[in-house]
Write a protein that holds these residues in place. Structure first.
Motif, PDB file in Angstrom:
ATOM      1  N   ARG A 338      31.323  -5.335  27.828  1.00  0.00           N
ATOM      2  CA  ARG A 338      32.293  -5.275  26.726  1.00  0.00           C
ATOM      3  C   ARG A 338      32.010  -4.076  25.823  1.00  0.00           C
ATOM      4  NH1 ARG A 338      33.200 -10.581  23.103  1.00  0.00           N
ATOM      5  NH2 ARG A 338      31.334  -9.829  22.044  1.00  0.00           N
ATOM      6  N   ALA A 339      30.749  -3.741  25.622  1.00  0.00           N
ATOM      7  CA  ALA A 339      30.407  -2.554  24.824  1.00  0.00           C
ATOM      8  C   ALA A 339      30.951  -1.295  25.483  1.00  0.00           C
ATOM      9  CB  ALA A 339      28.890  -2.450  24.662  1.00  0.00           C
ATOM     10  N   LEU A 340      30.772  -1.196  26.796  1.00  0.00           N
ATOM     11  CA  LEU A 340      31.282  -0.025  27.523  1.00  0.00           C
ATOM     12  C   LEU A 340      32.802   0.061  27.414  1.00  0.00           C
ATOM     13  CD1 LEU A 340      29.030  -0.358  30.708  1.00  0.00           C
ATOM     14  CD2 LEU A 340      28.800   1.348  28.898  1.00  0.00           C
ATOM     15  N   SER A 341      33.470  -1.088  27.492  1.00  0.00           N
ATOM     16  CA  SER A 341      34.936  -1.114  27.406  1.00  0.00           C
ATOM     17  C   SER A 341      35.406  -0.726  26.012  1.00  0.00           C
ATOM     18  CB  SER A 341      35.456  -2.509  27.764  1.00  0.00           C
ATOM     19  OG  SER A 341      35.016  -2.902  29.042  1.00  0.00           O
ATOM     20  N   ARG A 342      34.727  -1.260  24.998  1.00  0.00           N
ATOM     21  CA  ARG A 342      35.137  -0.958  23.624  1.00  0.00           C
ATOM     22  C   ARG A 342      34.907   0.511  23.273  1.00  0.00           C
ATOM     23  NH1 ARG A 342      33.389  -6.751  20.830  1.00  0.00           N
ATOM     24  NH2 ARG A 342      35.549  -7.511  20.690  1.00  0.00           N
ATOM     25  N   ASN A 346      37.681   3.353  21.755  1.00  0.00           N
ATOM     26  CA  ASN A 346      37.294   3.936  20.461  1.00  0.00           C
ATOM     27  C   ASN A 346      37.004   2.863  19.407  1.00  0.00           C
ATOM     28  OD1 ASN A 346      37.638   6.472  21.582  1.00  0.00           O
ATOM     29  ND2 ASN A 346      39.731   6.685  20.840  1.00  0.00           N
ATOM     30  N   GLU A 347      36.673   1.657  19.862  1.00  0.00           N
ATOM     31  CA  GLU A 347      36.275   0.584  18.939  1.00  0.00           C
ATOM     32  C   GLU A 347      34.752   0.639  18.793  1.00  0.00           C
ATOM     33  OE1 GLU A 347      37.822  -2.981  20.691  1.00  0.00           O
ATOM     34  OE2 GLU A 347      39.917  -2.431  20.307  1.00  0.00           O
ATOM     35  N   PHE A 348      34.295   1.708  18.137  1.00  0.00           N
ATOM     36  CA  PHE A 348      32.869   2.026  18.193  1.00  0.00           C
ATOM     37  C   PHE A 348      32.004   1.053  17.389  1.00  0.00           C
ATOM     38  CE2 PHE A 348      35.027   6.218  18.819  1.00  0.00           C
ATOM     39  CZ  PHE A 348      34.724   6.326  20.166  1.00  0.00           C
ATOM     40  N   GLU A 349      32.519   0.555  16.263  1.00  0.00           N
ATOM     41  CA  GLU A 349      31.742  -0.411  15.483  1.00  0.00           C
ATOM     42  C   GLU A 349      31.471  -1.663  16.317  1.00  0.00           C
ATOM     43  OE1 GLU A 349      30.315  -0.123  12.681  1.00  0.00           O
ATOM     44  OE2 GLU A 349      31.282   1.498  11.579  1.00  0.00           O
ATOM     45  N   ASP A 350      32.525  -2.199  16.956  1.00  0.00           N
ATOM     46  CA  ASP A 350      32.358  -3.395  17.793  1.00  0.00           C
ATOM     47  C   ASP A 350      31.479  -3.093  19.012  1.00  0.00           C
ATOM     48  OD1 ASP A 350      33.916  -4.968  16.131  1.00  0.00           O
ATOM     49  OD2 ASP A 350      35.769  -4.491  17.187  1.00  0.00           O
ATOM     50  N   ALA A 351      31.655  -1.901  19.582  1.00  0.00           N
ATOM     51  CA  ALA A 351      30.833  -1.510  20.735  1.00  0.00           C
ATOM     52  C   ALA A 351      29.357  -1.449  20.349  1.00  0.00           C
ATOM     53  CB  ALA A 351      31.290  -0.162  21.280  1.00  0.00           C
ATOM     54  N   LEU A 352      29.089  -0.970  19.139  1.00  0.00           N
ATOM     55  CA  LEU A 352      27.706  -0.891  18.657  1.00  0.00           C
ATOM     56  C   LEU A 352      27.090  -2.284  18.554  1.00  0.00           C
ATOM     57  CD1 LEU A 352      25.494   1.010  17.613  1.00  0.00           C
ATOM     58  CD2 LEU A 352      26.459   0.752  15.324  1.00  0.00           C
ATOM     59  N   SER A 368      22.257  -0.239  28.387  1.00  0.00           N
ATOM     60  CA  SER A 368      22.526  -0.711  27.022  1.00  0.00           C
ATOM     61  C   SER A 368      22.278   0.398  26.006  1.00  0.00           C
ATOM     62  CB  SER A 368      21.665  -1.931  26.701  1.00  0.00           C
ATOM     63  OG  SER A 368      21.958  -2.994  27.581  1.00  0.00           O
ATOM     64  N   LEU A 369      21.217   1.170  26.219  1.00  0.00           N
ATOM     65  CA  LEU A 369      20.946   2.308  25.328  1.00  0.00           C
ATOM     66  C   LEU A 369      22.062   3.348  25.413  1.00  0.00           C
ATOM     67  CD1 LEU A 369      17.119   3.020  25.663  1.00  0.00           C
ATOM     68  CD2 LEU A 369      18.343   2.317  23.610  1.00  0.00           C
ATOM     69  N   LEU A 370      22.542   3.611  26.632  1.00  0.00           N
ATOM     70  CA  LEU A 370      23.631   4.579  26.780  1.00  0.00           C
ATOM     71  C   LEU A 370      24.907   4.084  26.107  1.00  0.00           C
ATOM     72  CD1 LEU A 370      23.140   5.802  30.478  1.00  0.00           C
ATOM     73  CD2 LEU A 370      22.628   7.027  28.360  1.00  0.00           C
ATOM     74  N   ALA A 371      25.166   2.771  26.206  1.00  0.00           N
ATOM     75  CA  ALA A 371      26.345   2.214  25.524  1.00  0.00           C
ATOM     76  C   ALA A 371      26.201   2.367  24.015  1.00  0.00           C
ATOM     77  CB  ALA A 371      26.516   0.743  25.902  1.00  0.00           C
ATOM     78  N   ARG A 372      24.984   2.101  23.514  1.00  0.00           N
ATOM     79  CA  ARG A 372      24.770   2.251  22.068  1.00  0.00           C
ATOM     80  C   ARG A 372      24.849   3.718  21.658  1.00  0.00           C
ATOM     81  NH1 ARG A 372      19.456  -0.271  19.234  1.00  0.00           N
ATOM     82  NH2 ARG A 372      18.467   1.603  20.086  1.00  0.00           N
ATOM     83  N   ALA A 373      24.329   4.609  22.494  1.00  0.00           N
ATOM     84  CA  ALA A 373      24.407   6.049  22.196  1.00  0.00           C
ATOM     85  C   ALA A 373      25.864   6.498  22.127  1.00  0.00           C
ATOM     86  CB  ALA A 373      23.657   6.848  23.255  1.00  0.00           C
TER      87      ALA A 373
END
Length: 707
Positions: A338-342, A346-352, A368-373
């Motif tokens: 879901r983080a990768l999808s968000r 461009n839903e970066f707050e939710d992705a974070l 997970s680190l790449l998704a957070r990056a």
């Protein structure tokens, strides 16, 4: 029961048929057993034992549908001639044991657990229901419970085919392949009709990529029981690994038909097969069916989300993942997905938030680190993004990690570092999509360094492999425009429109280029096409208005600008309308449009400057001076505005202030020819002829001859 016979006589005759049936069963004549039991039941439909014996024979014959039907009938029959007590209990226990095995074969593992547990509650001295329940638990992933049941069966003296087959499967689940193979072989050596050891051995061969051996085991299982859903499902998995899509599909479909009571697992497997072979519509249909059968089955939503991701439908993917995480809130991979999808939405707050949750639940550390990056990157937290990218690369040097860090460097304008990372991504990548993106990103960095030929080399490499790469064509035409190779840029626009004929954006962008090439009629036609595709395309109306204006079609231009103002009022639209009225010499309307523009942007230095120029043209020098001073209050270092202020001082006979202002303008904009020309005129008025002549020569060297 036959109406011609009293109950006792009917039961006597029925029992004779049943006695013959049991003898046939002992001789291994199972079809004859079924026939004789059927005759017994025709005479006496309430003969409970006949149902149980017919179910036993049908089980050996692999007719699981009849097994379940007969066992259910036996359990629902109230046999008036079967005395309550030990016989009735034993028959009920046998019916549940036999039906549990049938449920197991059909893939209804919960049903198998329920019937086995009922049989154990009636008599816990028999190992058979423990073995069946243990196997059902193993299939459900409840390994500890499975182990306890197998241990109980051993203590009760079991050495059955089913026990060894179940232990083989349990060892396989624990990745103990040597022990698993040994137990399966023991099961096979003991004979019987269980397909489980063959299926498990097939899966062991699959683990070692021995596909022919795996298929052989599946076919042996199929020869024993062609109506086993598990046999079809496992053979489908082998066919899939061998790339035999049609055969795999046929087996998965057969498994679904053979397990109507519990099709979810087989639907899931078929959906995954469709996903692998990019049959996306069929895969989504299977997911929809799973969700319709059980709205609380998370796998249906997860697979459908992955399908949506392949189609780049990130919104529906996130919706399905939200449902899946609600149903399975401890699943770390779901939060990561879901983080990768968000991030894509461009839903970066939710992705974070999702990437942090994925890390806390133990999802793949690097991903997970790449998704957070990526989320930090989207939020412009470049230092945090870089820290995460560096940590991920230290943990696992991946192509997508280098690629992401390259983009971070690009955003930080560290172009050489970005180029190095894109080159590393290319060096380690085995994914054509990542390689393509890395080349394009390297081209972008090279272009920013002014290395246009190197950038074009990378882009051309991409387009040679993928001639319809939208990003590649878009980047190349931008470079052609910078290099003023407008015909080549136009050719790329033509290709983009050929690839995406229903995109209004590409038509109006080509129109902008055509306008720059002074092909206003073609530009107008492209804008009209864009508007037909998207009637709310403000940019197309604006571009067409500019083309009409260039063609002196002022009424048409004003109509388009009015449509722009209706759809999306802006400073730019009022400036364009003012320019049209200026050419029409309708100065009142020009000034009106400037005032309207200032309503949208009260601190627009540009509008005040244009207003000053209009007053200048009307010879209203005081008003012009006030307007340019307002412009300078917002942009005090603008050389052109300062020069205009100096020129107005000259026109108001303020020659010394004029020279002072024009000198300031030249200091800031030494190539501004009009500033030299205007200062020469002020110097002449002050009698400073030598300086005046020097300014005239400077203006002439810049292309403006002063008479």
């Amino acid at each position: 029961m036959s109406p011609e016979l009293p109950a006792a006589q009917a039961r006597f005759l029925s029992q004779q048929f049943l006695d013959q049936a049991t003898q046939a069963f002992e001789r291994g004549e199972y079809k004859e057993t079924v026939t004789l039991c059927t005759r017994a039941l025709e005479v006496d439909p309430l003969h409970m034992a006949a149902y149980v014996w017919r179910a036993s024979a049908s089980s050996v014959l692999g007719d699981t549908v009849r097994v379940i039907t007969d066992c259910t009938a036996a359990l629902n029959t109230r046999d008036p001639l079967c005395q309550p007590g030990s016989l009735a209990v034993e028959l009920a226990r046998r019916a549940r044991i036999i039906r549990a095995s049938a449920y197991l074969s059909k893939g209804d593992y919960n049903g198998a657990v329920q019937d086995s547990s009922s049989a154990i509650s009636l008599d816990d001295r028999s190992p058979e229901p423990f073995v069946t329940r243990g196997t059902a638990y193993a299939k459900l992933g409840l390994r500890d419970k499975a182990r306890m049941d197998y241990d109980a069966a051993k203590r009760l003296g079991s050495d059955s085919v089913e026990l060894h087959a179940g232990l083989g499967y349990l060892h396989f689940q624990n990745a103990e392949y040597a022990e698993s193979y040994k137990e399966c072989t023991l099961a096979i050596d003991r004979g019987g009709t269980s397909v489980e050891p063959y299926i498990t051995r097939s899966n062991i061969y699959l683990k070692y990529a021995k596909l022919e051996e795996a298929l052989r085991e599946c076919n042996l299982a199929f020869s024993i029981n062609a109506s086993s859903a598990d046999v079809h499902c496992n053979r489908a998995a082998v066919y899939s690994k061998m790339g035999l899509f049609e055969q795999a599909l046929a087996d998965y479909s057969a498994a679904i038909e053979l397990a109507p009571a519990a099709p979810l697992f087989y639907l899931k497997q078929r959906a995954i097969l469709f996903l692998i072979f990019r049959k996306l519509d069929e895969a989504i249909a299977d997911c929809n069916q799973m969700i319709a059968i059980d709205p609380n089955y998370p796998e249906g939503y997860v697979i459908r989300a992955q399908l949506y991701l392949q189609q780049r439908q990130f919104g529906p993917a996130v919706e399905d993942l939200e449902t899946a995480t609600r149903l399975n809130p401890e699943s770390a991979p779901l939060y990561l997905l879901r983080a990768l999808s968000r991030n894509q939405l461009n839903e970066f707050e939710d992705a974070l938030v999702d990437s942090i949750t994925a890390l806390s639940l133990g999802a793949n550390f690097t991903m997970s680190l790449l998704a957070r990056a990526a989320a930090h990157l989207g939020l412009s937290h470049y230092d945090k993004a870089l820290t995460d990218a560096n940590t991920s690369l230290k943990d696992e040097p991946r192509a997508d990690g280098y690629h992401l860090r390259g983009i971070i460097f690009l955003k930080m304008n560290k172009l050489k570092e970005a180029i190095d990372d894109f080159e590393m991504s290319l060096a380690v990548s085995k994914n054509p999509a990542i390689s393509e993106n890395a080349r394009l990103m390297r081209a972008l960095a090279l272009a920013r360094l002014g290395k246009y030929e190197d950038a074009l080399f990378d882009i051309n490499d991409v387009l040679e492999l993928n001639p319809v790469c939208i990003t590649g064509l878009s980047y190349r035409l931008q470079i052609f425009m910078v290099l003023r190779k407008l015909e080549l840029a136009l050719r790329d626009y033509d290709k983009l429109i050929e690839v995406m004929p229903n995109s209004a954006d590409w038509y109006y962008r080509r129109a902008s280029l055509l306008s720059a090439m002074q092909e206003y009629k073609r530009a107008s036609d492209d804008c009209t096409h864009a508007i037909e595709l998207n009637p709310n395309c403000v940019d197309a109306y604006f571009c067409r208005g500019m083309a009409h204006s260039a063609l002196s079609e002022f009424d048409l231009a004003l109509q388009d600008f009015q449509l722009c103002a209706t759809l999306q009022p802006s400073e730019q639209v009022h400036l364009a309308r003012a320019a049209v009225y200026m050419r029409m010499k309708d100065y009142d309307k020009v000034l009106f449009e400037y005032d309207e523009a200032l309503e949208h942007n009260p601190i627009s230095a540009l509008v005040y400057y244009h207003k000053s120029c209009t007053f200048l043209q009307l010879e209203k020098y005081e008003n012009a001076l006030l307007s340019v001073e307002k412009a300078l209050s917002f942009q005090p270092e603008n050389g052109l505005y300062i020069a205009t202020h100096g020129h107005l001082c000259f026109l108001l006979d303020q020659y010394n202030p004029a020279v002072e202002q024009l000198t300031r303008a030249i200091e800031r904009s030494p190539h501004l020819a009009c500033a030299f020309a205007w200062r020469s005129a002020a110097l002449e008025k002050l009698g400073r002829m030598e300086e005046c002549e020097a300014d005239r020569k400077a203006a002439a060297s810049l292309g403006l001859v002063v008479r």
